[in-house]
Design an enzyme around this catalytic site. Structure first.
Site, PDB file in Angstrom:
ATOM      1  N   SER A 222       0.891  -1.174   0.025  1.00 19.61           N
ATOM      2  CA  SER A 222       0.068   0.005  -0.105  1.00 19.61           C
ATOM      3  C   SER A 222       0.962   1.033   0.106  1.00 19.61           C
ATOM      4  O   SER A 222       1.771   1.088   0.526  1.00 19.61           O
ATOM      5  CB  SER A 222      -0.883  -0.163   1.361  1.00 19.61           C
ATOM      6  OG  SER A 222      -1.420   1.346   1.418  1.00 19.61           O
ATOM      7  N   TYR A 235      -2.615  -0.183  10.499  1.00 20.63           N
ATOM      8  CA  TYR A 235      -2.379  -0.608   9.060  1.00 20.63           C
ATOM      9  C   TYR A 235      -1.099  -0.211   8.179  1.00 20.63           C
ATOM     10  O   TYR A 235      -0.346  -1.005   7.747  1.00 20.63           O
ATOM     11  CB  TYR A 235      -3.589  -0.330   8.076  1.00 20.63           C
ATOM     12  CG  TYR A 235      -3.597  -0.551   6.777  1.00 20.63           C
ATOM     13  CD1 TYR A 235      -3.889  -1.826   6.484  1.00 20.63           C
ATOM     14  CD2 TYR A 235      -3.282   0.482   5.698  1.00 20.63           C
ATOM     15  CE1 TYR A 235      -3.965  -2.058   4.885  1.00 20.63           C
ATOM     16  CE2 TYR A 235      -3.406   0.202   4.252  1.00 20.63           C
ATOM     17  CZ  TYR A 235      -3.807  -1.201   3.872  1.00 20.63           C
ATOM     18  OH  TYR A 235      -3.829  -1.351   2.637  1.00 20.63           O
TER      19      TYR A 235
END
Length: 347
Positions: A222, A235
């Site tokens: 990501s 995250y």
């Protein structure tokens, strides 16, 4: 001998037989655990000396019948075998479809076993390529080993492993619970280690037979693995760790011809991770107050679109183009490749 033990042994035999048939990987192997009649008979100890090359059936005593067959070149990924985790929907489903469309046999692996089965059936019918479904919990070692063994027994080996499964739990320091923090870490970080540990085993076996053979482990990371994310630290921290694993695995696995790279997509605004009306990130970020002044989900979306120089969220085809590059090139490993529309740029 129990079936799971037979599958475990078969998964160690099939990759070598495959590469003996074709060092370029243009071959497949199917294992039939019920069939005993075959043109050649072997034991686990002498199976490789019995195999004569080309299309052939070999019955291995106590295990089953291995059918070795050639695969004809043509499509970009003709002959290649892939596992894509978290591929019943979203990015993962798009990646699995892309690989199949370009000639790759695919294992659709997901916690949602029914969804995985439906997607595998859809892929098989749409692209005329073999696809299987495996219900898999990527945080559980036994489940991951089963996922790899099932794939190898169905197709004969493994060339591309895409670590795509992931979850998000956003929130401030005050809001984040230890339980949610550890859940995110287990899926987005620890599972990458577990999956890579087992995915590379058939890849190494193939390399033993074909010294020029190369394989790929690809982590769908990501942009949050490249820069911090406000009120989304669980995250981001796991994704930062994923890049550390990518670089470290790349160093360890280079002698085996296994490239390990990460793709760092921007925000997939049209996917379920963002758009789910109950658990999606638009809702989570709105409730967490992550976007100042936002009063609706539409406000949150507009805010994230405005941050991208090219003016839109990341799409599946943006990620699959990066996958194509990673697999086709032979001289890059340990990299984290941004696919963010310019939102995140490397220094």
């Amino acid at each position: 001998m129990e079936l799971f033990e037979r599958k475990s042994i078969a998964a160690k035999i099939a990759p070598k037989l495959r590469m003996m048939c074709s060092p370029e990987g243009l071959a497949g192997v199917k294992v039939d655990f019920e069939r005993t009649a075959a043109r050649a008979s072997a034991t686990v100890e002498n199976v490789f000396s019995v195999y004569g090359g080309g299309a052939e059936d070999i019955y291995v005593e106590g295990i089953g019948t291995f059918t070795v067959y050639p695969v004809y070149p043509g499509a970009t990924f003709a002959g290649k075998i892939a596992i894509v985790t978290g591929s019943a929907q979203g990015f993962g489903a798009g990646i699995a479809e892309y690989l199949a469309e370009n000639g790759c046999k695919v294992c659709v692996a997901d916690m949602n076993a029914e969804g995985a089965a439906a997607k595998a059936k859809e892929i098989s019918e749409k692209y005329g390529i073999e696809a299987i479904a495996v219900g898999a919990n990527v945080t559980d070692e036994e489940s991951v080993k089963k996922m790899v063994d099932e794939t190898v027994c169905a197709f004969g080996g493994l060339d591309i492993f895409v670590n795509n499964a992931g979850i998000v739990r956003a929130g401030s320091l005050e809001e984040m619970t230890k339980q949610n923090f550890e859940l995110v870490t287990s899926v987005d970080y620890t599972a990458f280690f577990i999956c890579t540990k087992y995915a590379v085993q058939p890849m190494k076996l193939q390399r033993e037979v074909a010294p020029e053979y190369m394989a790929d482990v690809i982590e769908i990371n990501s942009k949050s693995g490249l820069e911090g994310s406000n009120k989304n630290f669980a995250y981001a921290g796991a994704k930062f760790g994923g890049i550390g694993l990518t670089q470290s695995f790349a160093l360890e696995l280079a002698p085996f011809g296994i490239k390990v790279n990460a793709i760092c997509p921007g925000n997939f605004l049209d996917g379920p991770l963002w758009s789910d009306p109950e658990k999606g990130l638009f809702v989570q970020y709105l409730n967490a107050g992550k976007v100042p002044g936002a009063k609706t989900v539409a406000d949150v979306r507009a805010f994230y679109e405005s941050k991208v120089p090219l003016g839109r969220g990341c799409r599946v085809e943006d990620v699959t183009r990066a996958i194509c590059y990673i697999v086709e090139q032979k001289y890059e490993t340990g990299q984290a490749i941004p696919v963010t529309g310019g939102q995140t740029m490397l220094n």
